[in-house]
Design an enzyme around this catalytic site. Sequence first.
Site, PDB file in Angstrom:
ATOM      1  CG  HIS A 115      51.588 -19.084  57.464  1.00  0.00           C
ATOM      2  ND1 HIS A 115      52.720 -18.947  56.699  1.00  0.00           N
ATOM      3  CD2 HIS A 115      52.032 -19.326  58.727  1.00  0.00           C
ATOM      4  CE1 HIS A 115      53.810 -19.104  57.469  1.00  0.00           C
ATOM      5  NE2 HIS A 115      53.401 -19.340  58.695  1.00  0.00           N
ATOM      6  CB  CYS A 123      33.931  -9.522  61.916  1.00  0.00           C
ATOM      7  SG  CYS A 123      33.500  -7.935  62.653  1.00  0.00           S
ATOM      8  CB  THR A 184      59.249 -23.348  52.499  1.00  0.00           C
ATOM      9  OG1 THR A 184      59.374 -22.286  53.468  1.00  0.00           O
ATOM     10  CG2 THR A 184      59.870 -24.616  53.066  1.00  0.00           C
TER      11      THR A 184
HETATM   12  C1  BJW Z   1      60.412 -23.335  44.315  1.00  0.00           C
HETATM   13  C2  BJW Z   1      59.945 -23.169  43.037  1.00  0.00           C
HETATM   14  C3  BJW Z   1      59.467 -24.314  42.414  1.00  0.00           C
HETATM   15  C4  BJW Z   1      60.563 -21.256  43.705  1.00  0.00           C
HETATM   16  N1  BJW Z   1      59.486 -25.482  43.055  1.00  0.00           N
HETATM   17  N2  BJW Z   1      60.434 -24.503  44.939  1.00  0.00           N
HETATM   18  C5  BJW Z   1      60.918 -10.108  64.916  1.00  0.00           C
HETATM   19  C6  BJW Z   1      59.774  -9.319  65.000  1.00  0.00           C
HETATM   20  C7  BJW Z   1      58.484  -9.889  64.870  1.00  0.00           C
HETATM   21  C8  BJW Z   1      58.330 -11.244  64.661  1.00  0.00           C
HETATM   22  C9  BJW Z   1      59.478 -12.025  64.582  1.00  0.00           C
HETATM   23  C10 BJW Z   1      60.755 -11.473  64.719  1.00  0.00           C
HETATM   24  N3  BJW Z   1      61.662 -12.470  64.609  1.00  0.00           N
HETATM   25  C11 BJW Z   1      60.997 -13.616  64.399  1.00  0.00           C
HETATM   26  C12 BJW Z   1      59.688 -13.369  64.365  1.00  0.00           C
HETATM   27  C13 BJW Z   1      58.613 -14.355  64.129  1.00  0.00           C
HETATM   28  C14 BJW Z   1      58.103 -14.216  62.695  1.00  0.00           C
HETATM   29  C15 BJW Z   1      59.249 -14.537  61.738  1.00  0.00           C
HETATM   30  O1  BJW Z   1      59.604 -15.661  61.514  1.00  0.00           O
HETATM   31  N4  BJW Z   1      59.851 -13.522  61.115  1.00  0.00           N
HETATM   32  C16 BJW Z   1      61.054 -13.751  60.281  1.00  0.00           C
HETATM   33  C17 BJW Z   1      60.798 -13.273  58.863  1.00  0.00           C
HETATM   34  C18 BJW Z   1      62.210 -13.053  60.949  1.00  0.00           C
HETATM   35  N5  BJW Z   1      57.025 -15.165  62.599  1.00  0.00           N
HETATM   36  C19 BJW Z   1      55.818 -14.864  62.981  1.00  0.00           C
HETATM   37  O2  BJW Z   1      55.527 -13.747  63.360  1.00  0.00           O
HETATM   38  C20 BJW Z   1      54.812 -15.993  62.990  1.00  0.00           C
HETATM   39  N6  BJW Z   1      54.168 -16.028  64.257  1.00  0.00           N
HETATM   40  C21 BJW Z   1      54.847 -16.347  65.352  1.00  0.00           C
HETATM   41  O3  BJW Z   1      56.009 -16.709  65.323  1.00  0.00           O
HETATM   42  O4  BJW Z   1      54.135 -16.221  66.529  1.00  0.00           O
HETATM   43  C22 BJW Z   1      54.877 -16.196  67.754  1.00  0.00           C
HETATM   44  C23 BJW Z   1      55.634 -14.864  67.844  1.00  0.00           C
HETATM   45  C24 BJW Z   1      54.951 -13.683  67.744  1.00  0.00           C
HETATM   46  C25 BJW Z   1      55.655 -12.465  67.821  1.00  0.00           C
HETATM   47  C26 BJW Z   1      57.039 -12.433  67.965  1.00  0.00           C
HETATM   48  C27 BJW Z   1      57.722 -13.644  68.043  1.00  0.00           C
HETATM   49  C28 BJW Z   1      57.005 -14.859  67.992  1.00  0.00           C
HETATM   50  C29 BJW Z   1      53.757 -15.765  61.941  1.00  0.00           C
HETATM   51  C30 BJW Z   1      54.306 -15.819  60.562  1.00  0.00           C
HETATM   52  C31 BJW Z   1      53.235 -15.480  59.538  1.00  0.00           C
HETATM   53  C32 BJW Z   1      53.798 -15.429  58.128  1.00  0.00           C
HETATM   54  N7  BJW Z   1      52.830 -14.861  57.270  1.00  0.00           N
HETATM   55  C33 BJW Z   1      53.103 -14.816  55.835  1.00  0.00           C
HETATM   56  C34 BJW Z   1      51.964 -14.028  55.166  1.00  0.00           C
HETATM   57  C35 BJW Z   1      50.692 -14.888  55.169  1.00  0.00           C
HETATM   58  C36 BJW Z   1      49.541 -14.137  54.669  1.00  0.00           C
HETATM   59  C37 BJW Z   1      49.616 -13.816  53.215  1.00  0.00           C
HETATM   60  O5  BJW Z   1      49.777 -14.706  52.370  1.00  0.00           O
HETATM   61  O6  BJW Z   1      49.518 -12.640  52.911  1.00  0.00           O
HETATM   62  O7  BJW Z   1      53.190 -16.140  55.318  1.00  0.00           O
HETATM   63  S1  BJW Z   1      54.690 -14.118  55.419  1.00  0.00           S
HETATM   64  C38 BJW Z   1      54.993 -15.169  54.053  1.00  0.00           C
HETATM   65  O8  BJW Z   1      56.162 -15.975  54.329  1.00  0.00           O
HETATM   66  C39 BJW Z   1      53.809 -16.151  54.009  1.00  0.00           C
HETATM   67  C40 BJW Z   1      54.488 -17.453  53.747  1.00  0.00           C
HETATM   68  O9  BJW Z   1      53.654 -18.525  54.141  1.00  0.00           O
HETATM   69  C41 BJW Z   1      55.746 -17.332  54.547  1.00  0.00           C
HETATM   70  C42 BJW Z   1      56.828 -18.280  54.139  1.00  0.00           C
HETATM   71  O10 BJW Z   1      57.242 -18.044  52.837  1.00  0.00           O
HETATM   72  P1  BJW Z   1      57.566 -19.268  51.868  1.00  0.00           P
HETATM   73  O11 BJW Z   1      56.366 -20.084  51.686  1.00  0.00           O
HETATM   74  O12 BJW Z   1      58.772 -19.953  52.352  1.00  0.00           O
HETATM   75  O13 BJW Z   1      57.814 -18.522  50.483  1.00  0.00           O
HETATM   76  P2  BJW Z   1      59.125 -17.756  49.946  1.00  0.00           P
HETATM   77  O14 BJW Z   1      58.688 -16.856  48.868  1.00  0.00           O
HETATM   78  O15 BJW Z   1      59.887 -17.153  51.062  1.00  0.00           O
HETATM   79  O16 BJW Z   1      60.042 -18.904  49.369  1.00  0.00           O
HETATM   80  C43 BJW Z   1      59.700 -19.591  48.194  1.00  0.00           C
HETATM   81  C44 BJW Z   1      60.696 -20.739  48.002  1.00  0.00           C
HETATM   82  O17 BJW Z   1      60.264 -21.527  46.911  1.00  0.00           O
HETATM   83  C45 BJW Z   1      62.127 -20.275  47.690  1.00  0.00           C
HETATM   84  O18 BJW Z   1      63.038 -20.986  48.518  1.00  0.00           O
HETATM   85  C46 BJW Z   1      62.329 -20.676  46.229  1.00  0.00           C
HETATM   86  O19 BJW Z   1      63.671 -21.091  45.939  1.00  0.00           O
HETATM   87  C47 BJW Z   1      61.392 -21.836  46.095  1.00  0.00           C
HETATM   88  N8  BJW Z   1      60.861 -22.071  44.757  1.00  0.00           N
HETATM   89  N9  BJW Z   1      60.097 -21.824  42.691  1.00  0.00           N
HETATM   90  C48 BJW Z   1      60.013 -25.523  44.323  1.00  0.00           C
HETATM   91  N10 BJW Z   1      58.996 -24.255  41.137  1.00  0.00           N
HETATM   92 ZN    ZN Z   2      31.246  -8.192  63.061  1.00  0.00          ZN
END
Ligand code: BJW
Ligand code: ZN
Length: 236
Positions: A115, A123, A184
């Site tokens: 990500h 840019c 995650t």
């Molecule tokens: C602990 C703990 C401890 C707590 N120890 N554990 C409909 C419309 C548009 C798009 C889509 C759609 N349907 C599907 C999509 C695709 C979309 C998607 O998946 N959306 C879903 C939400 C529905 N995905 C994308 O768009 C991706 N691109 C893609 O698929 O391209 C092809 C495509 C394009 C267009 C349409 C379809 C396909 C890109 C995804 C980019 C995600 N970006 C973010 C922001 C990054 C920038 C930033 O930081 O600002 O990435 S979103 C956010 O979520 C971030 C994270 O990396 C990501 C995942 O979250 P994560 O890491 O799992 O964190 P949490 O908070 O969710 O969970 C924390 C966990 O830790 C919990 O389970 C806790 O229990 C646990 N925990 N303490 C261990 N101590």
């Molecule tokens: Zn530029």
Amino acid sequence: MDVARGWVRECGSLCILTGAGVSAESGVPTFRGPEGLWKRRDPISLATPEAFAQDPKEVWEWYQWRRKKIRGCAPNAGHAAIAAVEGEKRDFLLVTQNVDGLHRAAGSRRVEEIHGSIWGIRCVGCGAERVERDDFPELPPRCGSCGGLLRPGVVWFGEMLPREASDAAMEMLSRCEVLIVAGTSAVVAPASGYAAAAKRHGARVIEVNPDETPVSGICDATFRGKSGEVLPALLG
Ligand code: BJW
Ligand code: ZN
């Protein structure tokens, strides 16, 4: 735990997938869950190209706030355990959804940031990229060469993952003997499908998370604890 430790110790090819939970014990807020609100804003509505196009200043204020916060955070025992096990494996890849850079800070080298990175800047006008850890005096920041808007080097919803990182992850998932999925919620694609992909190719899948997730059901072992405590025990 002993059985899972054995799988990790004996495998030659290990993949680890991490999410925001792995940095939680370092003080970096997660995205989802009760503690998962960034500055009382809905992160999901800000992490889109549409939000940036509509109000780049507001999106940048959110990123600048996060960059400040992360700058004050240090890797925890979970990051350290992951960095240490890398040196013991012939074939290893850490695939992280985290943009905070804490894995590299802990010493991980074979790491793909699928990500992107919150320290990377790109840019929108000329595509120039650079790493910038300092704050910007004015928001939104502009490109010194073309005057275009600068954006954070992260992957927003609806955007493609960096090609090389995504390809490297998929290749590893097709050949690893063990996949550990830590901290995650496994709801964001494509990483949400990585556990199933590894499983299809015959890997043992281990989950480390205090809560159940959509992939818990296909895991061969699950540890319901904090990664800063479970990972050192599992990998050490
Ligand atoms: C602990 C703990 C401890 C707590 N120890 N554990 C409909 C419309 C548009 C798009 C889509 C759609 N349907 C599907 C999509 C695709 C979309 C998607 O998946 N959306 C879903 C939400 C529905 N995905 C994308 O768009 C991706 N691109 C893609 O698929 O391209 C092809 C495509 C394009 C267009 C349409 C379809 C396909 C890109 C995804 C980019 C995600 N970006 C973010 C922001 C990054 C920038 C930033 O930081 O600002 O990435 S979103 C956010 O979520 C971030 C994270 O990396 C990501 C995942 O979250 P994560 O890491 O799992 O964190 P949490 O908070 O969710 O969970 C924390 C966990 O830790 C919990 O389970 C806790 O229990 C646990 N925990 N303490 C261990 N101590
Ligand atoms: Zn530029």
